[in-house]
Design a protein around this motif. Sequence first.
Motif, PDB file in Angstrom:
ATOM      1  N   PRO A  70       6.095  37.300 -60.159  1.00 36.00           N
ATOM      2  CA  PRO A  70       5.173  36.164 -60.341  1.00 36.00           C
ATOM      3  C   PRO A  70       5.760  35.096 -61.264  1.00 36.00           C
ATOM      4  N   ALA A  71       6.623  35.512 -62.210  1.00 37.85           N
ATOM      5  CA  ALA A  71       7.215  34.540 -63.133  1.00 37.85           C
ATOM      6  C   ALA A  71       8.074  33.531 -62.386  1.00 37.85           C
ATOM      7  N   THR A  72       8.768  33.986 -61.346  1.00 37.11           N
ATOM      8  CA  THR A  72       9.599  33.082 -60.556  1.00 37.11           C
ATOM      9  C   THR A  72       8.737  32.032 -59.857  1.00 37.11           C
ATOM     10  N   LEU A  73       7.603  32.461 -59.339  1.00 39.60           N
ATOM     11  CA  LEU A  73       6.678  31.508 -58.717  1.00 39.60           C
ATOM     12  C   LEU A  73       6.165  30.501 -59.747  1.00 39.60           C
ATOM     13  N   GLU A  74       5.907  30.977 -60.959  1.00 46.23           N
ATOM     14  CA  GLU A  74       5.420  30.090 -62.016  1.00 46.23           C
ATOM     15  C   GLU A  74       6.486  29.064 -62.393  1.00 46.23           C
ATOM     16  N   VAL A  75       7.754  29.507 -62.451  1.00 43.14           N
ATOM     17  CA  VAL A  75       8.837  28.583 -62.772  1.00 43.14           C
ATOM     18  C   VAL A  75       8.996  27.541 -61.670  1.00 43.14           C
ATOM     19  N   LEU A  90      15.742  24.122 -55.242  1.00 37.07           N
ATOM     20  CA  LEU A  90      15.625  25.518 -55.644  1.00 37.07           C
ATOM     21  C   LEU A  90      14.951  26.356 -54.565  1.00 37.07           C
ATOM     22  N   THR A  91      15.403  27.600 -54.458  1.00 35.20           N
ATOM     23  CA  THR A  91      14.735  28.569 -53.584  1.00 35.20           C
ATOM     24  C   THR A  91      14.324  29.768 -54.422  1.00 35.20           C
ATOM     25  N   TYR A  92      13.368  30.491 -53.916  1.00 33.85           N
ATOM     26  CA  TYR A  92      12.858  31.651 -54.655  1.00 33.85           C
ATOM     27  C   TYR A  92      13.958  32.673 -54.895  1.00 33.85           C
ATOM     28  N   LEU A  93      14.744  32.984 -53.865  1.00 36.19           N
ATOM     29  CA  LEU A  93      15.785  34.006 -53.990  1.00 36.19           C
ATOM     30  C   LEU A  93      16.878  33.602 -54.959  1.00 36.19           C
ATOM     31  N   GLU A  94      17.160  32.311 -55.057  1.00 33.10           N
ATOM     32  CA  GLU A  94      18.166  31.830 -56.012  1.00 33.10           C
ATOM     33  C   GLU A  94      17.631  31.874 -57.438  1.00 33.10           C
ATOM     34  N   LEU A  95      16.339  31.619 -57.591  1.00 34.38           N
ATOM     35  CA  LEU A  95      15.749  31.514 -58.925  1.00 34.38           C
ATOM     36  C   LEU A  95      15.395  32.869 -59.534  1.00 34.38           C
ATOM     37  N   VAL A  99      15.490  34.131 -63.533  1.00 34.24           N
ATOM     38  CA  VAL A  99      14.252  34.447 -64.268  1.00 34.24           C
ATOM     39  C   VAL A  99      14.306  35.876 -64.791  1.00 34.24           C
ATOM     40  N   LEU A 100      14.813  36.790 -63.977  1.00 35.19           N
ATOM     41  CA  LEU A 100      14.919  38.190 -64.385  1.00 35.19           C
ATOM     42  C   LEU A 100      15.833  38.345 -65.593  1.00 35.19           C
TER      43      LEU A 100
END
Length: 241
Positions: A70-75, A90-95, A99-100
Amino acid sequence: MVLAVFGLAVMIGPFGTFGLTVAERAQYWGIIIGVNWAQLRFLQILLFRLAGHDRFWLATLGSTLTASFPATLEVLWLERTFRPEIAAELTYLELYPQVLALTLAIMAPVSWFFFSRAMAAELDEIEANAPQMPSAAESAFHRRIPLALGRELHALQAEDHYVRVYTSKGDDLVLHRFSDAVEELAGHDGLRVHRSWWVAREGVAGVERRDRKVWLRLKNGQEAPVSRTYLGDVRDAGWLS
């Protein structure tokens, strides 16, 4: 520690956020750090209950991996709000890996700090509430002393078939032969000073001399007589100096 991380992020503007205003950086990092911390702590508590406190790193890694979703979605949402030109690339998989890594780098030491303090407090509480038990180094007679009297032995006094035990916390009767009690205390720093008295060195507060007799004044105010038979032993031990 969390506030320190937040303040540092607002001040230096990492990951290209320095281009934002101070107010925008405060909102950006406040949401990331605050919301992510709340999510992470919730998951940590849940995983600690399931995995146990002895698996701290497993629970921390599992909660970090889960909270980063969920943190990635928030970013992504924050980037679209504050920096839409960058968010478009940006893409989710790249981000997610970024974030992790950031979450683990910040939250793991903070979590360990609070976990260590909590465990130390828990151990202190267990130790404080645990009954005081005699150690292996104590004499056999110490194991006969009621726990309520503690372990700081001051003196013994023979009373018929009983032995009155004097400690720093009071006195009580123990059903035991006086001679056997003295034998069991052979390795303890104390002396038999009278046919009915045995005194520990740590229990002596002073010496009184009255009518050509010697008395040992105990820390609890009690006085133990020193007979002529044992006067030499008491003198040799240095108790009369």
